[in-house]
Design a protein around this motif. Sequence first.
Motif, short mmCIF file in Angstrom:
data_model
loop_
_atom_site.label_atom_id
_atom_site.label_comp_id
_atom_site.label_asym_id
_atom_site.label_seq_id
_atom_site.Cartn_x
_atom_site.Cartn_y
_atom_site.Cartn_z
N GLU A 88 0.83 -1.19 0.00
CA GLU A 88 0.00 0.00 0.00
C GLU A 88 0.87 1.24 0.00
O GLU A 88 1.95 1.24 0.58
CB GLU A 88 -0.88 0.00 1.26
CG GLU A 88 -1.95 -1.05 1.19
CD GLU A 88 -2.58 -1.32 2.54
OE1 GLU A 88 -2.48 -0.49 3.43
OE2 GLU A 88 -3.18 -2.40 2.68
N SER A 89 0.35 2.30 -0.62
CA SER A 89 1.09 3.56 -0.62
C SER A 89 0.92 4.21 0.75
O SER A 89 0.03 3.83 1.53
CB SER A 89 0.57 4.47 -1.71
OG SER A 89 -0.75 4.86 -1.36
N GLN B 148 -0.23 7.03 1.41
CA GLN B 148 -1.54 7.69 1.50
C GLN B 148 -2.62 6.69 1.92
O GLN B 148 -3.49 6.99 2.72
CB GLN B 148 -1.94 8.31 0.15
CG GLN B 148 -1.20 9.59 -0.21
CD GLN B 148 0.26 9.33 -0.57
OE1 GLN B 148 0.61 8.22 -0.99
NE2 GLN B 148 1.11 10.32 -0.38
N GLN B 149 -2.52 5.50 1.35
CA GLN B 149 -3.50 4.46 1.70
C GLN B 149 -3.38 4.08 3.18
O GLN B 149 -4.38 3.87 3.86
CB GLN B 149 -3.30 3.21 0.83
CG GLN B 149 -3.85 3.39 -0.56
CD GLN B 149 -3.43 2.26 -1.48
OE1 GLN B 149 -2.31 1.77 -1.41
NE2 GLN B 149 -4.33 1.85 -2.35
N MET C 49 -5.00 6.76 5.19
CA MET C 49 -6.45 6.65 5.16
C MET C 49 -6.93 5.58 6.14
O MET C 49 -7.91 5.74 6.86
CB MET C 49 -6.93 6.28 3.75
CG MET C 49 -7.15 7.48 2.87
SD MET C 49 -7.19 7.03 1.14
CE MET C 49 -8.54 5.88 1.10
N ARG C 50 -6.19 4.47 6.15
CA ARG C 50 -6.57 3.38 7.06
C ARG C 50 -6.40 3.80 8.52
O ARG C 50 -7.25 3.53 9.36
CB ARG C 50 -5.69 2.16 6.77
CG ARG C 50 -6.15 0.91 7.46
CD ARG C 50 -5.08 -0.13 7.42
NE ARG C 50 -4.84 -0.63 6.08
CZ ARG C 50 -5.39 -1.74 5.60
NH1 ARG C 50 -6.20 -2.43 6.36
NH2 ARG C 50 -5.13 -2.16 4.40
N ASN D 119 7.38 2.97 2.33
CA ASN D 119 6.83 2.21 1.22
C ASN D 119 8.01 1.70 0.43
O ASN D 119 8.68 2.45 -0.27
CB ASN D 119 5.93 3.14 0.38
CG ASN D 119 5.30 2.38 -0.76
OD1 ASN D 119 5.58 2.65 -1.91
ND2 ASN D 119 4.48 1.41 -0.45
#
Length: 454
Positions: free
Chosen positions: A123-124, A126-127, A130-131, A146
């Motif tokens: 996952e990036s 940013q992801q 978000m999580r 990453n």
Amino acid sequence: MAKLKSLFFCRNCGAESSKWIGRCPSCGEWNTYVEEPVGKKSAQPVFASAERSQPQKLEDISAAAYHRINTHNEELNRVLGGGLVPGSLVLLGGEPGIGKSTLALQVALQIPGMTVLYVSGEESLQQIKMRAERIHSRSSDCLFLNETSLENILVHCKERRPALIFIDSIQTISTQSIDSSAGSVSQIKECTATLLRFAKTTHTSVFLIGHITKDGMLAGPKILEHIVDAVLQFEGDHNHVYRILRSLKNRFGSTSELGIFEMRGDGLREVSNPSEMLITSNEEGLSGIGIGAAIDGFRPFLMEVQALVSSAVYGTPQRSCTGFDGRRLNMLLAVLEKRAGFKLSAKDVFLNIAGGLKVDDPAIDLAVIAAIMSSNIDTAIRHLYCFSGEVGLSGEIRPVSRIEQRIYEAQKLGFTKIFIAAANRKGISLEGLSIQVVFVGKVEQMIKEIFGKQ
Ligand code: TYD
Ligand code: MG
């Protein structure tokens, strides 16, 4: 220049062979062999400890290194055997989408006062952010990266010196010292072995996340089982909100521990009292429900067995179970037929353990029999009755281990009556118990006790 060679590897267990084989002689799986190049580009190991280790006497070895790290997650601590051992390599396996990344992220963000490095190759950043927002985690000292190159990860580790590293997932990490692509058997083995050396020499704990598909394929974590210190498996049904964390191997604790989580919209919640989630109150008096007091690991809990017995529509009656061994169900049905005289051979029998759990504690037998009989005669078992006993082939009810713990758990949850084996009478004291303990010796006797007086 050395000729580049290729070998065949079993994707299930990692066994090697110089030729393709249809069935792996090591794990018995079919069609699991894949060809991979094995030529190493450099003989230089990616990570080598600076000094040679010295032989030491037992009394010279400091035990301080075994001071466990509190992960601030009760369920995870329990499954790890009381916390995370510094310098240990733990594999967290499970099917995609079960919640491994969520658990890892929650733990990474929860541990205070410790440098944690969370490496994601999937996952990036940013992801991940978000999580993290979704699980409402407060910010901590955790660093995110990453990266998929093992060499680069180790460079960052040397610079930042984290005490705990999460690698999500081992299938996405690759080392330059091996030619094959990320996710191949040889890459996974080499990366894990390097991380193991790194963990042991620097006393850094490493959590590896590994995917396992339904059939254990895609370089299943099985390959790594013997390399790592602990293998935790995250399982559960996608349709159920409950997730179970089991330890399949643990060099620093028991393998019979179990952690239970609930997947919610805002992350995983620890379920500290599993019985409450597993049983419904059944106040309406539905038939076919029996509550059993089982023990998984060291924890007793009560679970709901649901049975449905109906006349078979087709010639051969169907028997189907979820969460319980089908052969054991057949054996219990034969006992009911032969010893207690119930004609079940022309009936369909469906059995389900509520909550998506799997049980292999034989103490659940009695609850299974009670649920089947309740459905067969369409009479509900009194609400607040529960059962704990194994059933033998001659219809005798056999004693089970740690019966007192089971009785206390049933009492704690407000049950009024528990049926246990007569042979369990010895060695237990009934003093001070508010729950009524009924000793039963035979299946027929128990059925009479439950349904006879109604
Ligand atoms: P994930 O941790 O990405 O699974 P894995 O890493 O094992 O592949 O979890 C994905 C699933 O969990 C996805 O179906 C969405 C669900 N989920 C929730 O229900 N609540 C949450 O707070 C989060 C973060 C995920
Ligand atoms: Mg994931």
